[in-house]
Design a protein around this motif. Structure first.
Motif, mmCIF file in Angstrom:
data_model
loop_
_atom_site.group_PDB
_atom_site.id
_atom_site.type_symbol
_atom_site.label_atom_id
_atom_site.label_comp_id
_atom_site.label_asym_id
_atom_site.label_seq_id
_atom_site.Cartn_x
_atom_site.Cartn_y
_atom_site.Cartn_z
ATOM 1 N N LEU A 230 37.350 -12.745 62.885
ATOM 2 C CA LEU A 230 35.938 -12.368 62.836
ATOM 3 C C LEU A 230 35.607 -11.320 63.896
ATOM 4 O O LEU A 230 34.860 -10.355 63.637
ATOM 5 C CB LEU A 230 35.065 -13.608 63.025
ATOM 6 C CG LEU A 230 35.019 -14.579 61.839
ATOM 7 C CD1 LEU A 230 34.226 -15.817 62.212
ATOM 8 C CD2 LEU A 230 34.402 -13.892 60.615
ATOM 9 N N LEU A 234 34.096 -7.665 63.115
ATOM 10 C CA LEU A 234 32.843 -7.224 63.709
ATOM 11 C C LEU A 234 33.045 -5.968 64.563
ATOM 12 O O LEU A 234 32.222 -5.043 64.556
ATOM 13 C CB LEU A 234 32.246 -8.352 64.548
ATOM 14 C CG LEU A 234 31.741 -9.566 63.753
ATOM 15 C CD1 LEU A 234 31.309 -10.682 64.712
ATOM 16 C CD2 LEU A 234 30.583 -9.155 62.848
ATOM 17 N N THR A 235 34.145 -5.953 65.309
ATOM 18 C CA THR A 235 34.439 -4.771 66.128
ATOM 19 C C THR A 235 34.652 -3.549 65.254
ATOM 20 O O THR A 235 34.178 -2.441 65.547
ATOM 21 C CB THR A 235 35.687 -5.033 66.992
ATOM 22 O OG1 THR A 235 35.465 -6.184 67.800
ATOM 23 C CG2 THR A 235 36.001 -3.838 67.861
ATOM 24 N N LEU A 237 33.437 -3.022 62.231
ATOM 25 C CA LEU A 237 32.151 -2.615 61.665
ATOM 26 C C LEU A 237 31.288 -1.904 62.697
ATOM 27 O O LEU A 237 30.609 -0.902 62.396
ATOM 28 C CB LEU A 237 31.408 -3.836 61.110
ATOM 29 C CG LEU A 237 32.033 -4.487 59.867
ATOM 30 C CD1 LEU A 237 31.303 -5.784 59.519
ATOM 31 C CD2 LEU A 237 32.017 -3.515 58.688
ATOM 32 N N PHE A 238 31.315 -2.410 63.911
ATOM 33 C CA PHE A 238 30.530 -1.801 64.980
ATOM 34 C C PHE A 238 30.999 -0.383 65.265
ATOM 35 O O PHE A 238 30.188 0.546 65.429
ATOM 36 C CB PHE A 238 30.632 -2.666 66.236
ATOM 37 C CG PHE A 238 29.924 -2.090 67.416
ATOM 38 C CD1 PHE A 238 28.527 -2.160 67.518
ATOM 39 C CD2 PHE A 238 30.634 -1.474 68.451
ATOM 40 C CE1 PHE A 238 27.876 -1.612 68.608
ATOM 41 C CE2 PHE A 238 29.981 -0.937 69.536
ATOM 42 C CZ PHE A 238 28.593 -1.013 69.620
#
Length: 250
Positions: A230, A234-235, A237-238
């Motif tokens: 996860l 998330l990283t 996507l960021f």
């Protein structure tokens, strides 16, 4: 007539003597000399096999159950740098021991005292545990020309398989006890309870640490792996969003 009766009597006497002789010969053949009586000796095996599980119960003087144990027991013998195995057969075990207020003993013994496994229990306040484990086995020699030998071991002043009053210690994982350099005992699975056994039934199970670790560690590892995945998503996507914002400014 008198002669015939006399001859018949002699014949009957002879026939009775023959029958008695046959009966005596059969009895003589059926009686084994004391020197030929066979002594039970366990046979060690070069490889392991799953030990059969037996349930053993001991009652106090008034007939109430005070110790109950369900266990599969494997004797592991080290002889001439080789390892040999023997499983305790529940169908051949004789259960003995005694029950006291603060101490109790459960002894599992094979015929002719060829092997035994003994647990000494102690009660302190609201807790019971095994303080001593005594074990021995007198197997057939493992090689031709080898002398008969008894392997013995002892664990003393321990606090093993502890549980609270009215509870039972339970462990599906292996419990390997090093009782001497030549003899070890493996208990798998193991459930036992002492001193307080309402109607002879096990109380609430107390899970051993090995079972707890086997059950919890995979969950923890799975949670960690999921968390890492996860975080990586998330990283990613960021970083993509940051790049897009940079292009918009240009």
């Amino acid at each position: 007539m008198m002669r015939w009766r006399h001859t018949g009597g002699r014949s009957l006497f002879f026939l009775a003597a023959v029958i008695a002789g046959v009966h005596l010969q059969r009895n003589d053949r059926s009686v084994q000399p004391a020197s030929q009586a066979q002594i039970y000796q366990p046979v060690l095996q070069p490889s392991e096999a799953v030990p059969p599980i037996g349930t053993y119960m001991l009652k106090n003087l008034v007939g109430k159950p005070c110790i109950k144990a369900t266990v599969g027991a494997e004797f592991i013998v080290i002889e001439k740098k080789k390892t040999w195995y023997f499983n305790l057969d529940p169908s051949s075990v004789r259960t003995a021991g005694y029950c006291g207020r603060e101490a109790a003993v459960l002894s599992l013994t094979l015929p002719d005292n060829a092997a035994s496994l003994q647990f000494t229990f102690r009660k302190e306040n609201n807790l019971f545990y095994v303080t001593n484990v005594t074990v021995h086995v007198s197997p057939r020699p493992v090689c031709q020309g080898c002398a008969n030998k008894t392997y013995s071991g002892l664990l003393a002043d321990q606090q093993l398989f502890a549980a609270a009053k009215g509870q039972s210690y339970y462990c599906k994982s292996e419990n390997l006890l090093l009782t001497s350099p030549e003899l070890r005992i493996k208990l798998v699975p193991l459930q036992m309870q002492a001193f307080t056994l309402p109607r002879g039934h096990y109380g609430e199970e107390v899970e051993c640490w090995a079972d707890f670790n086997h059950r919890v560690i995979p969950v923890i590892i799975g949670a960690i792996v999921t968390g890492v995945i996860l975080i990586a998503l998330l990283t990613s996507l960021f970083l993509k969003d940051r790049r897009r914002e940079g292009y918009d400014r240009l």
